[in-house]
Design a protein around this motif. Sequence first.
Motif, short mmCIF file in Angstrom:
data_model
loop_
_atom_site.label_atom_id
_atom_site.label_comp_id
_atom_site.label_asym_id
_atom_site.label_seq_id
_atom_site.Cartn_x
_atom_site.Cartn_y
_atom_site.Cartn_z
N UNK A 159 30.64 32.38 -30.23
CA UNK A 159 31.27 31.12 -30.63
C UNK A 159 31.50 30.18 -29.44
N UNK A 160 31.45 30.72 -28.22
CA UNK A 160 31.73 29.90 -27.04
C UNK A 160 30.46 29.29 -26.45
N UNK A 161 29.37 30.01 -26.51
CA UNK A 161 28.16 29.56 -25.81
C UNK A 161 27.60 28.23 -26.31
N UNK A 162 27.61 27.94 -27.62
CA UNK A 162 27.10 26.62 -28.05
C UNK A 162 27.88 25.45 -27.48
N UNK A 163 29.13 25.68 -27.08
CA UNK A 163 29.98 24.60 -26.60
C UNK A 163 29.86 24.37 -25.10
N UNK A 165 28.21 23.34 -21.45
CA UNK A 165 27.29 22.31 -20.97
C UNK A 165 25.92 22.94 -20.75
N UNK A 166 24.92 22.09 -20.72
CA UNK A 166 23.55 22.59 -20.68
C UNK A 166 23.32 23.50 -19.47
N UNK A 167 23.79 23.10 -18.30
CA UNK A 167 23.55 23.90 -17.11
C UNK A 167 24.24 25.25 -17.21
N UNK A 168 25.44 25.28 -17.77
CA UNK A 168 26.16 26.55 -17.92
C UNK A 168 25.42 27.47 -18.89
N UNK A 169 25.00 26.92 -20.02
CA UNK A 169 24.27 27.74 -20.99
C UNK A 169 22.95 28.23 -20.40
N UNK A 203 19.43 28.36 -30.60
CA UNK A 203 19.41 27.44 -31.74
C UNK A 203 20.82 26.95 -32.07
N UNK A 204 21.79 27.85 -31.99
CA UNK A 204 23.17 27.44 -32.24
C UNK A 204 23.64 26.44 -31.19
N UNK A 205 23.19 26.63 -29.95
CA UNK A 205 23.52 25.67 -28.88
C UNK A 205 22.97 24.30 -29.21
N UNK A 206 21.69 24.24 -29.59
CA UNK A 206 21.05 22.96 -29.91
C UNK A 206 21.75 22.30 -31.10
N UNK A 207 22.07 23.08 -32.12
CA UNK A 207 22.69 22.53 -33.32
C UNK A 207 24.08 21.99 -33.02
N UNK A 208 24.86 22.74 -32.24
CA UNK A 208 26.20 22.28 -31.91
C UNK A 208 26.16 21.01 -31.06
N UNK A 209 25.30 21.02 -30.04
CA UNK A 209 25.18 19.84 -29.19
C UNK A 209 24.77 18.61 -30.00
N UNK A 348 14.81 24.35 -22.55
CA UNK A 348 14.60 25.34 -23.61
C UNK A 348 13.33 24.99 -24.37
N UNK A 349 12.18 25.16 -23.74
CA UNK A 349 10.92 24.71 -24.36
C UNK A 349 10.60 25.39 -25.68
N UNK A 350 11.13 26.58 -25.91
CA UNK A 350 10.85 27.26 -27.17
C UNK A 350 11.52 26.55 -28.35
N UNK A 351 12.47 25.66 -28.06
CA UNK A 351 13.18 24.93 -29.12
C UNK A 351 12.81 23.45 -29.13
N UNK A 352 11.71 23.10 -28.51
CA UNK A 352 11.31 21.69 -28.45
C UNK A 352 11.11 21.09 -29.84
N UNK A 353 10.57 21.87 -30.75
CA UNK A 353 10.35 21.39 -32.11
C UNK A 353 11.68 21.00 -32.75
N UNK A 354 12.68 21.89 -32.63
CA UNK A 354 13.99 21.62 -33.20
C UNK A 354 14.65 20.41 -32.53
N UNK A 355 14.44 20.26 -31.23
CA UNK A 355 15.03 19.13 -30.52
C UNK A 355 14.45 17.81 -31.03
N UNK A 356 13.14 17.77 -31.24
CA UNK A 356 12.52 16.53 -31.75
C UNK A 356 13.08 16.19 -33.13
N UNK A 357 13.28 17.19 -33.96
CA UNK A 357 13.85 16.94 -35.28
C UNK A 357 15.24 16.31 -35.16
#
Length: 584
Positions: A159-163, A165-169, A203-209, A348-357
């Motif tokens: 529950x903490x990791x999605x919140x 900052x990018x560098x910390x995660x 994915x949870x990190x991307x969604x929360x951000x 996080x290149x593996x999530x590039x598709x989700x980021x574009x969405x």
Amino acid sequence: MHTNFLLVLNCNCAAGGQSLANKLRSLSSEGFVQLLSAIFSIVQVHLQQAAEVKKIVQWIMRNLDGNISPDDRNPVVQHGGSVDLSQEKDYDVTSRVSNTVTRTPTKLPLFQGKTNDMSSINSIKNIRADVLRESTEAVFAACDAAHGRWAKLLGVRAALHPKLRLQEFLIIYNITEEFIAATEKVGGRLGYNIRGILQQQSKQFVEYQHSVRMAKIKAVLDQETWIAVDVPEEFQAIVLSLSSTDFPVNGMEMPSNDNNSKLSEDGVSTSQESAHSTENNVENSNGTSTTSNENKVESTSQTENSVAGHVRPVAQTIVLGGVGYHMVNCGLILLKMLSEYVDISKCLPSLSFEVVQRVVEILKHFNTRTCQLVLGAGAMQVSGLKSITSKHLALASQIISFVHSLIPDIRRVLFLKIPEARKHLLMSELDRVTQDYKVHRDEIHTKLVQIMRERLLANLRKLPQIVESWNGPDDNDSQPSLFAKAVTKEVTYLHRILSQILLEVDLQAIFRQVVQIFHSHITEAFSKLEVSSPQAKNRLCRDVQHILVCIRKLPAQNFSSEPVRNYGLLDEFLAEKFGTKVDE
């Protein structure tokens, strides 16, 4: 495995498990990374020891009997292992067991006196295969157990990791990737479970951000007052970096997994650091018209940004593709957010598709909400504007035009890590968004033209009453009428306001339509007037000339093929009725 090692990793131990979980959650991000690093070191030591034992066993079993065929010397591969550590030189292994093994014959028969018996050889083969298989499975089981304990550590803080900052995660993500790679190398098999958990948390990190940014941009848009702000140089740097793939968008360096590395993120709070200008709007007498010449719109933004006692350079426009765009606060914040999405995609290149969405979603919302607030006048309800002025419309046009021009660079950078097979769907989505922005910009320009047309029609309705006074014998006024003065003053005001903000190409497009409307509507109205006295005819001629002088100054290039600028129906009316003309 060593007992202490298991105790360190086991987060769900019966005694004090809940307390341990709470302690893990209470750790700072840096403290948690230090814990992971320490565990990584312990795991690495023990797994290396297990791998060494495995190699010793393999060395011993290979030397049981020299008559075993070469195909039987690689039972690791035969029994499902993907890494054959027996291919390494035997020197290191031999040196470790030289005190015991080298004193025995090179070939170590398992059954003394019966090595030539076929059944004994088969038994040796079977035993050796079983031992090698079990040693391989034991090492893999150790690696799998390490994966499971590491996954529990991540799960406790899910529950903490999605919140973060990018560098910390990213530090946690990278050390986990290194841990997986190191243990998979020893175990010889992929750790599907821990990889799945890491991907899930990413994915949870991307969604929360994304949800945080969506909530922020919604709030910022509803608070936007649509006044111009100065542009700090860091935003210009973002635009420049988006046109290059050689360095990170925000100048963000890839974080180190060093325990002493500092977890920080350089960011700019545009709502605090961007200078705000003020604009005084005076409502029209009817409370609805948006471009009356009584509206005095002046920018007074001269605030300087300073950080740590140093003045930050600012500019009045942000340059993209050699074109300067005026900005409002929500536009700068959107630009900052887009750069952050690009950073996430790069890290996080593996999530590039989700980021574009997610980028598509926030661009759609920004465009739709801006349309509701400015064209739909929603800003009068949510941000307290008294009216939507021509300057508000022009600034909205600039923001929409800027984002429309920025989308190709955003798409190019984001698509760098997306497989070709998945690009088509995203490209069609972004193409639709780009087209929506273009349509929105054109609608704003149409609205500006419509406003000028409505003001002209309002003045034309007063024209008959004004003309009645022209036929009086005492009418010796040599000045243009109130109608001509009002019309030219309003169109001059609109030109002055828009020319301070809009691009030249947009000005040309808008005023070509305005000039066309002036020629057609004024000519039609003047043609219906009944003027008989010489005084009235002189007044009408002066009005036509006065209006044409104003029309000549408007930026409507290529309005007609005539050599005279902005030549049209009103020129023809003047020539036909009075036999005169207005030159440049």
